[in-house]
Design a protein around this motif. Sequence first.
Motif, PDB file in Angstrom:
ATOM      1  N   ILE A   1      48.394  -3.865  -8.506  1.00  9.18           N
ATOM      2  CA  ILE A   1      49.662  -3.373  -9.061  1.00  9.18           C
ATOM      3  C   ILE A   1      49.411  -2.549 -10.316  1.00  9.18           C
ATOM      4  O   ILE A   1      49.992  -1.478 -10.506  1.00  9.18           O
ATOM      5  CB  ILE A   1      50.615  -4.553  -9.336  1.00  9.18           C
ATOM      6  N   GLU A   2      48.504  -3.026 -11.190  1.00 13.86           N
ATOM      7  CA  GLU A   2      48.199  -2.287 -12.421  1.00 13.86           C
ATOM      8  C   GLU A   2      47.545  -0.944 -12.116  1.00 13.86           C
ATOM      9  O   GLU A   2      47.916   0.077 -12.700  1.00 13.86           O
ATOM     10  CB  GLU A   2      47.290  -3.123 -13.323  1.00 13.86           C
ATOM     11  N   VAL A   3      46.579  -0.927 -11.212  1.00 12.53           N
ATOM     12  CA  VAL A   3      45.909   0.330 -10.862  1.00 12.53           C
ATOM     13  C   VAL A   3      46.891   1.282 -10.185  1.00 12.53           C
ATOM     14  O   VAL A   3      46.890   2.490 -10.469  1.00 12.53           O
ATOM     15  CB  VAL A   3      44.665   0.060  -9.976  1.00 12.53           C
ATOM     16  N   PHE A   4      47.751   0.766  -9.318  1.00 16.28           N
ATOM     17  CA  PHE A   4      48.774   1.600  -8.685  1.00 16.28           C
ATOM     18  C   PHE A   4      49.688   2.220  -9.741  1.00 16.28           C
ATOM     19  O   PHE A   4      50.043   3.404  -9.663  1.00 16.28           O
ATOM     20  CB  PHE A   4      49.596   0.777  -7.696  1.00 16.28           C
ATOM     21  N   GLY A   5      50.055   1.433 -10.753  1.00 18.47           N
ATOM     22  CA  GLY A   5      50.893   1.954 -11.834  1.00 18.47           C
ATOM     23  C   GLY A   5      50.203   3.044 -12.630  1.00 18.47           C
ATOM     24  O   GLY A   5      50.808   4.070 -12.965  1.00 18.47           O
ATOM     25  N   ILE A   6      48.920   2.859 -12.920  1.00 24.28           N
ATOM     26  CA  ILE A   6      48.165   3.862 -13.675  1.00 24.28           C
ATOM     27  C   ILE A   6      48.034   5.150 -12.867  1.00 24.28           C
ATOM     28  O   ILE A   6      48.217   6.251 -13.397  1.00 24.28           O
ATOM     29  CB  ILE A   6      46.781   3.307 -14.068  1.00 24.28           C
ATOM     30  N   VAL A   7      47.741   5.017 -11.582  1.00 20.82           N
ATOM     31  CA  VAL A   7      47.621   6.201 -10.717  1.00 20.82           C
ATOM     32  C   VAL A   7      48.972   6.902 -10.603  1.00 20.82           C
ATOM     33  O   VAL A   7      49.046   8.141 -10.647  1.00 20.82           O
ATOM     34  CB  VAL A   7      47.066   5.802  -9.333  1.00 20.82           C
ATOM     35  N   THR A   8      50.047   6.151 -10.484  1.00 22.51           N
ATOM     36  CA  THR A   8      51.386   6.737 -10.404  1.00 22.51           C
ATOM     37  C   THR A   8      51.727   7.499 -11.674  1.00 22.51           C
ATOM     38  O   THR A   8      52.290   8.601 -11.618  1.00 22.51           O
ATOM     39  CB  THR A   8      52.428   5.633 -10.148  1.00 22.51           C
ATOM     40  N   ILE A   9      51.371   6.943 -12.823  1.00 22.47           N
ATOM     41  CA  ILE A   9      51.626   7.631 -14.094  1.00 22.47           C
ATOM     42  C   ILE A   9      50.823   8.923 -14.167  1.00 22.47           C
ATOM     43  O   ILE A   9      51.338   9.961 -14.600  1.00 22.47           O
ATOM     44  CB  ILE A   9      51.285   6.693 -15.278  1.00 22.47           C
ATOM     45  N   ALA A  10      49.559   8.880 -13.732  1.00 24.60           N
ATOM     46  CA  ALA A  10      48.730  10.092 -13.751  1.00 24.60           C
ATOM     47  C   ALA A  10      49.295  11.168 -12.835  1.00 24.60           C
ATOM     48  O   ALA A  10      49.338  12.357 -13.198  1.00 24.60           O
ATOM     49  CB  ALA A  10      47.300   9.745 -13.353  1.00 24.60           C
ATOM     50  N   ILE A  11      49.745  10.776 -11.659  1.00 22.71           N
ATOM     51  CA  ILE A  11      50.323  11.742 -10.712  1.00 22.71           C
ATOM     52  C   ILE A  11      51.623  12.318 -11.271  1.00 22.71           C
ATOM     53  O   ILE A  11      51.875  13.531 -11.180  1.00 22.71           O
ATOM     54  CB  ILE A  11      50.542  11.088  -9.330  1.00 22.71           C
ATOM     55  N   ALA A  12      52.454  11.467 -11.859  1.00 17.43           N
ATOM     56  CA  ALA A  12      53.713  11.940 -12.442  1.00 17.43           C
ATOM     57  C   ALA A  12      53.445  12.918 -13.591  1.00 17.43           C
ATOM     58  O   ALA A  12      54.146  13.929 -13.730  1.00 17.43           O
ATOM     59  CB  ALA A  12      54.544  10.760 -12.932  1.00 17.43           C
ATOM     60  N   TYR A  13      52.420  12.638 -14.384  1.00 18.73           N
ATOM     61  CA  TYR A  13      52.066  13.558 -15.472  1.00 18.73           C
ATOM     62  C   TYR A  13      51.576  14.890 -14.913  1.00 18.73           C
ATOM     63  O   TYR A  13      51.940  15.960 -15.408  1.00 18.73           O
ATOM     64  CB  TYR A  13      51.003  12.929 -16.368  1.00 18.73           C
ATOM     65  N   PHE A  14      50.760  14.828 -13.862  1.00 18.29           N
ATOM     66  CA  PHE A  14      50.217  16.039 -13.245  1.00 18.29           C
ATOM     67  C   PHE A  14      51.326  16.939 -12.713  1.00 18.29           C
ATOM     68  O   PHE A  14      51.253  18.162 -12.828  1.00 18.29           O
ATOM     69  CB  PHE A  14      49.247  15.663 -12.126  1.00 18.29           C
ATOM     70  N   PHE A  15      52.361  16.361 -12.126  1.00 17.83           N
ATOM     71  CA  PHE A  15      53.462  17.140 -11.571  1.00 17.83           C
ATOM     72  C   PHE A  15      54.587  17.405 -12.575  1.00 17.83           C
ATOM     73  O   PHE A  15      55.612  17.968 -12.222  1.00 17.83           O
ATOM     74  CB  PHE A  15      54.034  16.454 -10.327  1.00 17.83           C
ATOM     75  N   GLY A  16      54.403  16.990 -13.812  1.00 17.76           N
ATOM     76  CA  GLY A  16      55.401  17.255 -14.851  1.00 17.76           C
ATOM     77  C   GLY A  16      56.634  16.386 -14.749  1.00 17.76           C
ATOM     78  O   GLY A  16      57.700  16.757 -15.243  1.00 17.76           O
ATOM     79  N   LEU A  17      56.524  15.233 -14.127  1.00 12.80           N
ATOM     80  CA  LEU A  17      57.672  14.344 -13.949  1.00 12.80           C
ATOM     81  C   LEU A  17      57.710  13.216 -14.973  1.00 12.80           C
ATOM     82  O   LEU A  17      58.583  12.363 -14.900  1.00 12.80           O
ATOM     83  CB  LEU A  17      57.632  13.731 -12.543  1.00 12.80           C
ATOM     84  N   LEU A  18      56.778  13.222 -15.906  1.00 11.23           N
ATOM     85  CA  LEU A  18      56.648  12.110 -16.851  1.00 11.23           C
ATOM     86  C   LEU A  18      57.216  12.504 -18.203  1.00 11.23           C
ATOM     87  O   LEU A  18      56.895  13.559 -18.752  1.00 11.23           O
ATOM     88  CB  LEU A  18      55.172  11.728 -16.989  1.00 11.23           C
ATOM     89  N   ASN A  19      58.066  11.657 -18.730  1.00 15.26           N
ATOM     90  CA  ASN A  19      58.571  11.822 -20.086  1.00 15.26           C
ATOM     91  C   ASN A  19      57.518  11.212 -21.019  1.00 15.26           C
ATOM     92  O   ASN A  19      57.498  10.010 -21.247  1.00 15.26           O
ATOM     93  CB  ASN A  19      59.920  11.129 -20.213  1.00 15.26           C
ATOM     94  N   VAL A  20      56.631  12.045 -21.549  1.00  7.79           N
ATOM     95  CA  VAL A  20      55.467  11.576 -22.297  1.00  7.79           C
ATOM     96  C   VAL A  20      55.848  10.791 -23.554  1.00  7.79           C
ATOM     97  O   VAL A  20      55.294   9.712 -23.785  1.00  7.79           O
ATOM     98  CB  VAL A  20      54.513  12.749 -22.623  1.00  7.79           C
ATOM     99  N   PRO A  21      56.776  11.258 -24.395  1.00  7.64           N
ATOM    100  CA  PRO A  21      57.111  10.449 -25.580  1.00  7.64           C
ATOM    101  C   PRO A  21      57.652   9.059 -25.213  1.00  7.64           C
ATOM    102  O   PRO A  21      57.287   8.064 -25.839  1.00  7.64           O
ATOM    103  CB  PRO A  21      58.185  11.276 -26.293  1.00  7.64           C
ATOM    104  N   TYR A  22      58.477   8.999 -24.186  1.00  9.18           N
ATOM    105  CA  TYR A  22      59.004   7.706 -23.750  1.00  9.18           C
ATOM    106  C   TYR A  22      57.879   6.823 -23.207  1.00  9.18           C
ATOM    107  O   TYR A  22      57.830   5.625 -23.477  1.00  9.18           O
ATOM    108  CB  TYR A  22      60.084   7.908 -22.684  1.00  9.18           C
TER     109      TYR A  22
END
Length: 113
Positions: free
Chosen positions: A9-30
Amino acid sequence: MFELLAPFIEVFGIVTIAIAYFFGLLNVPYMLELFLIYTGFGIILSLTAFFQRVFTQGVKLHVLDIIKALVMVTFENAFYRYLLSFVRVTSFIGYNKKGKSWGSIKRVKQTNV
């Protein structure tokens, strides 16, 4: 069951965050704010467990010991926990690939002991 699934679950979350950042879907300050809150909570829990053990055992601590504990707990919660999750996932996958066997060790007599 939790100990088995937690690293995945933790690794899936980290990979999901990386993918979201790559596609510009991540609110970085939040995300950074959430990470700091999560890490701070982990630090508080770890320090609480540490000091509970210290006080129940009657161990005397010096200021340097407290500073060392604070640094180690911070490092563990901010970095080491995620590294350990990756290691646990890869170990589990490697264990399943090797057929769940111990193998054998050749015993050799030591003469220069």
